[in-house]
Scaffold this motif. Structure first.
Motif, short mmCIF file in Angstrom:
data_model
loop_
_atom_site.label_atom_id
_atom_site.label_comp_id
_atom_site.label_asym_id
_atom_site.label_seq_id
_atom_site.Cartn_x
_atom_site.Cartn_y
_atom_site.Cartn_z
N ALA A 91 4.29 -7.52 13.16
CA ALA A 91 3.76 -8.90 12.80
C ALA A 91 4.52 -10.09 13.51
N LEU A 92 3.98 -10.94 14.19
CA LEU A 92 4.62 -12.01 14.82
C LEU A 92 3.67 -13.25 14.50
N GLY A 93 4.42 -14.30 13.99
CA GLY A 93 3.74 -15.49 13.71
C GLY A 93 2.63 -15.32 12.40
N ASP A 94 1.51 -15.58 12.72
CA ASP A 94 0.46 -15.33 11.60
C ASP A 94 -0.17 -14.14 11.99
N GLU A 95 -0.07 -13.43 13.01
CA GLU A 95 -0.74 -12.36 13.58
C GLU A 95 0.06 -11.02 12.87
#
Length: 333
Positions: free
Chosen positions: A118-122
């Motif tokens: 996961a990275l940021g909201d993704e």
């Protein structure tokens, strides 16, 4: 953002030969899911327990990164002197915070990355590995340093074979993942191939099985540079236990171990450590092992055969293959 159970691997004997696989070294450390959500950083072990208090320098490093939200899959490793030390990792699991802080300062840990979930909201776990790997490489290019490393990968089976061969025990094996598959939390959706090796050891003693008058384990020894026989591990007794026990009892007398012995100061010591029988140096056993830590076989070895053709003095510590050295690590990276 919630912690994700790590995807696990099932042991196979050989690397697959068909297309569509990614190969990477199996690092000999503590598997860890690293989670950051704003001001909160967590390091979660395979068992689901928090490791953050034991590796405060890694938690602080992740807290300092520009991205505020991410989930990383990787391995905690510690270089000590001229090798990577699994024992140094275990020493971190200490109840005293002052001791942990001292060890973190003296022997700082590193985090070896091999997946980005996961990275940021993704959320990326549902993406195929090929996509996750590209995103991870961009993440590391922007934020990696001496404490945040990127595990090498290849799609070439020949390169993976070379890793198994050239490291000579430096790594714990090779992990194999499908390039087109998503991350499967908690499932054995990866493959692993481990490099097993053999050593000829003097049987310097034995222990009786708990509550029985028969051999429960053979205690193995290797001669060091000092000419002494050092206890290096154990293996289950082979064959007919009654027959073997009688054979062992006929050999009970010193010298046993003249160097490091069962019951000596080490993390292997237990309440039964002193309950063993010394043997004359007459039995040589060839055993199979996987990893060495602090000049001892980390796990129980597997008995292969007796070696009546070997002299005890030929069973030397040099047979053991030790931990990964930083020069080898640099070569891989």
């Amino acid at each position: 953002m919630d912690a994700i159970a790590p995807m696990e691997a099932k042991l196979v004997e050989a690397l697959p030969e068909d297309e569509g696989w990614q190969f990477e070294p199996k690092w000999d450390g503590f598997r860890c899911i690293a989670l950051r959500d704003g001001g909160k950083v967590e390091l979660i072990s395979k068992s689901g327990k928090s490791l953050a208090r034991y590796f405060p320098e890694v938690a602080a490093m992740l807290q300092s990164l520009t991205p505020k939200r991410f989930i990383l899959d990787g391995e905690l490793i510690i270089p000590v002197g001229d090798c990577l030390s699994f024992e140094a990792l275990q020493l971190r699991l200490h109840p005293a915070e002052s001791r942990i802080r001292k060890l973190a300062n003296d022997t700082p840990a590193q985090f070896m990355l091999f997946d980005l979930l996961a990275l940021g909201d993704e959320m990326l776990a549902a993406e195929p590995l090929s996509v996750r790997r590209q995103t991870l490489e961009r993440f590391h290019a922007a934020h990696g340093d001496a404490a945040l490393l990127l595990s090498p990968t290849t799609v070439e089976r020949a390169q993976a074979d070379a890793w198994l061969a050239r490291t000579g025990g430096a790594l714990d094996g090779v992990i194999v993942k499908r390039l087109d598959e998503p991350y499967r939390p908690g499932e054995r959706a990866m493959l692993k191939v481990k490099q097993l090796r053999t050593a000829d050891c003097v049987v310097g003693g034995f222990r009786y099985a708990s509550g029985k008058k028969e051999a429960g384990s053979l205690l193995l020894g290797l001669f060091g540079e000092d000419g002494k026989l050092h206890h290096v591990g154990f293996c289950p007794p082979p064959g007919d236990k009654a027959e073997l026990t009688a054979r062992l009892e006929a050999l009970v007398e010193p010298p046993g171990f003249t160097g490091d012995a069962p019951g000596g100061p080490s993390r292997w010591s237990t309440e039964r450590s002193g309950d063993w029988q010394p043997l004359r140096w007459e039995l040589i056993a060839e055993v199979k092992y996987d990893q060495v830590t602090g000049r001892r076989f980390r796990h129980a070895t597997r008995f292969l055969r007796w070696r009546p053709d070997k002299a005890p003095e030929q069973c030397r510590i040099e047979q053991q293959v030790g931990e990964l050295r930083p020069a080898e690590l640099a070569g891989l990276l």
